[in-house]
Design a protein around this motif. Structure first.
Motif, PDB file in Angstrom:
ATOM      1  N   LEU A 151      28.472 -11.700  -5.684  1.00  0.00           N
ATOM      2  CA  LEU A 151      28.209 -12.447  -6.917  1.00  0.00           C
ATOM      3  C   LEU A 151      28.016 -11.473  -8.068  1.00  0.00           C
ATOM      4  O   LEU A 151      27.130 -10.622  -8.029  1.00  0.00           O
ATOM      5  N   VAL A 156      32.149 -15.305  -8.416  1.00  0.00           N
ATOM      6  CA  VAL A 156      31.631 -15.086  -7.071  1.00  0.00           C
ATOM      7  C   VAL A 156      32.820 -15.099  -6.120  1.00  0.00           C
ATOM      8  O   VAL A 156      33.662 -15.999  -6.155  1.00  0.00           O
ATOM      9  N   GLY A 175      29.935 -16.896 -11.968  1.00  0.00           N
ATOM     10  CA  GLY A 175      28.995 -15.788 -11.925  1.00  0.00           C
ATOM     11  C   GLY A 175      27.685 -16.134 -12.607  1.00  0.00           C
ATOM     12  O   GLY A 175      27.540 -17.174 -13.262  1.00  0.00           O
ATOM     13  N   SER A 176      26.708 -15.251 -12.476  1.00  0.00           N
ATOM     14  CA  SER A 176      25.367 -15.534 -12.989  1.00  0.00           C
ATOM     15  C   SER A 176      25.333 -15.630 -14.511  1.00  0.00           C
ATOM     16  O   SER A 176      24.695 -16.524 -15.083  1.00  0.00           O
ATOM     17  N   GLY A 222      25.583  -7.511  -4.571  1.00  0.00           N
ATOM     18  CA  GLY A 222      25.412  -7.668  -6.007  1.00  0.00           C
ATOM     19  C   GLY A 222      23.989  -7.345  -6.415  1.00  0.00           C
ATOM     20  O   GLY A 222      23.056  -7.416  -5.613  1.00  0.00           O
ATOM     21  N   ASN A 224      21.929  -8.977  -8.153  1.00  0.00           N
ATOM     22  CA  ASN A 224      20.981 -10.094  -8.104  1.00  0.00           C
ATOM     23  C   ASN A 224      20.353 -10.271  -6.726  1.00  0.00           C
ATOM     24  O   ASN A 224      19.156 -10.518  -6.622  1.00  0.00           O
ATOM     25  N   ARG A 273      18.187  -8.972 -16.285  1.00  0.00           N
ATOM     26  CA  ARG A 273      18.228  -9.591 -14.962  1.00  0.00           C
ATOM     27  C   ARG A 273      17.388 -10.862 -14.924  1.00  0.00           C
ATOM     28  O   ARG A 273      17.699 -11.812 -14.196  1.00  0.00           O
ATOM     29  N   ALA A 280      21.860 -17.072  -9.985  1.00  0.00           N
ATOM     30  CA  ALA A 280      22.375 -16.297  -8.850  1.00  0.00           C
ATOM     31  C   ALA A 280      21.719 -16.728  -7.553  1.00  0.00           C
ATOM     32  O   ALA A 280      22.388 -16.929  -6.528  1.00  0.00           O
ATOM     33  N   TYR A 284      23.527 -18.212  -4.037  1.00  0.00           N
ATOM     34  CA  TYR A 284      23.333 -17.630  -2.704  1.00  0.00           C
ATOM     35  C   TYR A 284      22.757 -18.665  -1.733  1.00  0.00           C
ATOM     36  O   TYR A 284      23.169 -18.761  -0.569  1.00  0.00           O
TER      37      TYR A 284
END
Length: 526
Positions: A151, A156, A175-176, A222, A224, A273, A280, A284
């Motif tokens: 990711l 992803v 993606g995030s 990744g 994250n 972040r 993210a 997951y």
């Protein structure tokens, strides 16, 4: 079909210094390393610059001028590190933000002219391959298949892999950073944001195992997932980590209750972040639910390590690396072909004959080793357009290939593959053919020469019965004689070669003649 001949290439030796640049959607990363062996290395320099290239791309479709300026400044700094450590070998890659931006190609040109660094815009499939390369160095995957999820900020990549390679891969624009940008209308209400996010990611899927076996495990990569593991209490120094899914869910609940500022101050997350980590985490968690996994393996490696390992492998094991690339092209193209119900035996046979002709006729066509890979992929996928319709299937193949991703191929290379496949039959390349005219002059010449080889190879299996098992080419000033080995009854193949060889004859200024090895071979044979 005979042994391939490769041109001599200088092989690097250890110790070997290399570097990589990973231009992601949320940050740009740089690593310079000295390898003492293929697995043993030390880091000479490492930087992470929080340049969020994806911020404007996912909303407007264009890279933001300020972000581009910051990226160029960061890359100039990386170049100084490379010069300081006398690094000649490097690879720079850019992922979804640059790949999807309307001004991405101009940005790459600007980087080259300003810093001297060449940046390669890679596909999601190539991202997945590089991540797999890194993961195999730290996790023993064995023969069972694992779910591998990488990711990033813009996409992803979800793959099924084992130690040997990738069997299925799909890239989602999820993606995030993209999720955060597209769902900003949720405002500061964490609950509403989370509900919208859950709906958004509900389209994610994991393929079922055709043989009924269970997945060996779930691997996530990744920045994250590494940050999530740290929030869950696992140290950065703990190596490969097993993160229980229930623990991840508890972390999601914790993150959902905290504001952005609390995530930074209370959890110690970086500013760039703290805002993307919840999207993210939910991606997951969703994939864990779909795969039935109870824990997530966090190997703490990713694209940048994959680039380093792959680069070193290509430098010190040149022939083995080329052979591995060939196997990867064969495997990934076969997966695509099966999706479109292609004739697998015919495709593999034509690809084998095509690369055999390529190797034997190097002095005639003058193409590079990279073109061999393009020919192989085009030969494997030349008939996939029959899934749409047999009539005009060469044109359908072109369209499907140009909208397909293969590891080891960029978008431009896929355009070349599609064009070569398109000209395996019917009309020769023409200036009024759109997908041909968008190529530059050098690319058009490459396509024409490769298509000429493919036409002959395809003609040698006209009936899709693999009667011609081998071919040896003998070149003279005015002729290319093809000595064919195989079973009796290949007369139709011989007739078809003569019919389809006109592009070859025009391109290389040689007539094509056929000889048959065996009972009627004469003294002039090879």
């Amino acid at each position: 079909m005979g042994k391939k001949k490769r041109s001599a290439v200088e092989v690097a030796t250890f110790p070997l210094r290399v570097a990589c640049v990973d231009m992601g959607s949320n940050a740009i990363r740089f690593v310079a390393a000295e390898f003492r062996s293929e697995a043993d290395y030390s880091v000479l320099a490492s930087e992470r610059c929080p340049v969020r290239l994806g911020h404007s791309v996912f909303l407007s479709g264009r890279l933001d001028p300020q972000a581009m300026d910051a990226a160029v400044e960061a890359l100039a700094g990386f170049k100084k590190h490379m010069d300081k450590h006398a690094i000649k070998h490097y690879r720079g890659v850019a992922t979804s933000a640059v790949r999807e931006s309307k001004n991405g190609r101009e940005f790459v040109k600007r980087i080259a002219s300003t810093t001297g660094l060449k940046i390669e815009v890679i596909s999601g499939s190539e991202e997945a391959r590089l991540v797999h390369t890194a993961v195999t160095r730290v996790v023993a995957l064995g023969n069972r298949r694992w779910l591998l999820v990488d990711l990033g900020g813009g996409s992803v990549e979800v793959s099924l892999v084992d130690q040997q390679g990738c069997y299925w891969s799909e890239s989602h624009t999820m993606g995030s950073v993209r999720l955060l940008e597209e769902l900003t209308e949720a405002g500061s209400d964490p609950g509403r944001f989370r509900r919208l996010l859950a709906e958004y990611i509900s389209v994610l899927k994991v393929p079922g195992m055709s043989d009924g076996q269970q997945l060996a495990g779930y691997i996530a990569t990744g920045g994250n997932i590494e940050a999530l593991a740290k929030v869950a209490g696992f140290s950065d120094e703990s190596g490969v980590t097993q993160l229980p899914v229930e623990t991840l869910r508890a972390v999601i609940e914790q993150l959902a209750r905290l504001s952005y500022r609390q995530r930074v101050e209370d959890l110690g997350l970086r500013d760039d972040r703290a805002d993307v980590i919840l999207p993210a985490a939910m991606v997951y968690e969703r994939l864990a639910e779909l795969s039935g996994a109870s824990e997530i393996t966090v190997p703490r490696v990713g694209i940048k390590e994959g680039v380093l390992f792959d680069l070193v492998d290509s430098l010190v094991r040149t022939r083995d690396h080329e052979d591995r690339q060939e196997r990867e092209v064969l495997a990934s193209a076969t997966i695509v072909g099966r999706k479109y119900l292609f004739d697998e035996a015919h495709a593999h046979h034509v690809a084998g004959l095509a690369v055999l002709l390529f190797d034997q006729l190097r002095s005639l066509h003058g193409l590079a080793i990279e073109d061999r890979k393009i020919l192989q992929a085009a030969a494997l996928l030349h008939d996939m357009g029959q899934f749409v319709s047999f009539k005009g299937h060469h044109k359908h193949s072109l369209y499907l290939i140009c909208n397909t991703e293969l590891p080891n191929f960029g978008d431009r290379e896929m355009l070349l593959v599609g064009n070569v496949a398109r000209y395996h039959r019917k009309a020769h390349p023409q200036d009024h053919h759109h997908f041909f005219t968008i190529l530059d002059e050098g690319e058009r010449s490459r396509v024409t020469r490769l298509a000429a080889l493919l036409r002959v190879a395809d003609a040698l299996d006209r009936e899709h019965r693999q009667r011609v098992t081998g071919v040896t080419a003998k070149v003279t000033d005015d002729e290319v004689a093809l000595w064919l080995d195989g079973t009796a009854g290949a007369l139709l193949e011989g007739f078809t070669v003569q019919k389809k060889a006109n592009l070859f004859q025009q391109t290389f200024d040689r007539t094509v003649s056929l000889r048959f090895l065996g009972e009627h071979q004469d003294a002039a044979g090879p």
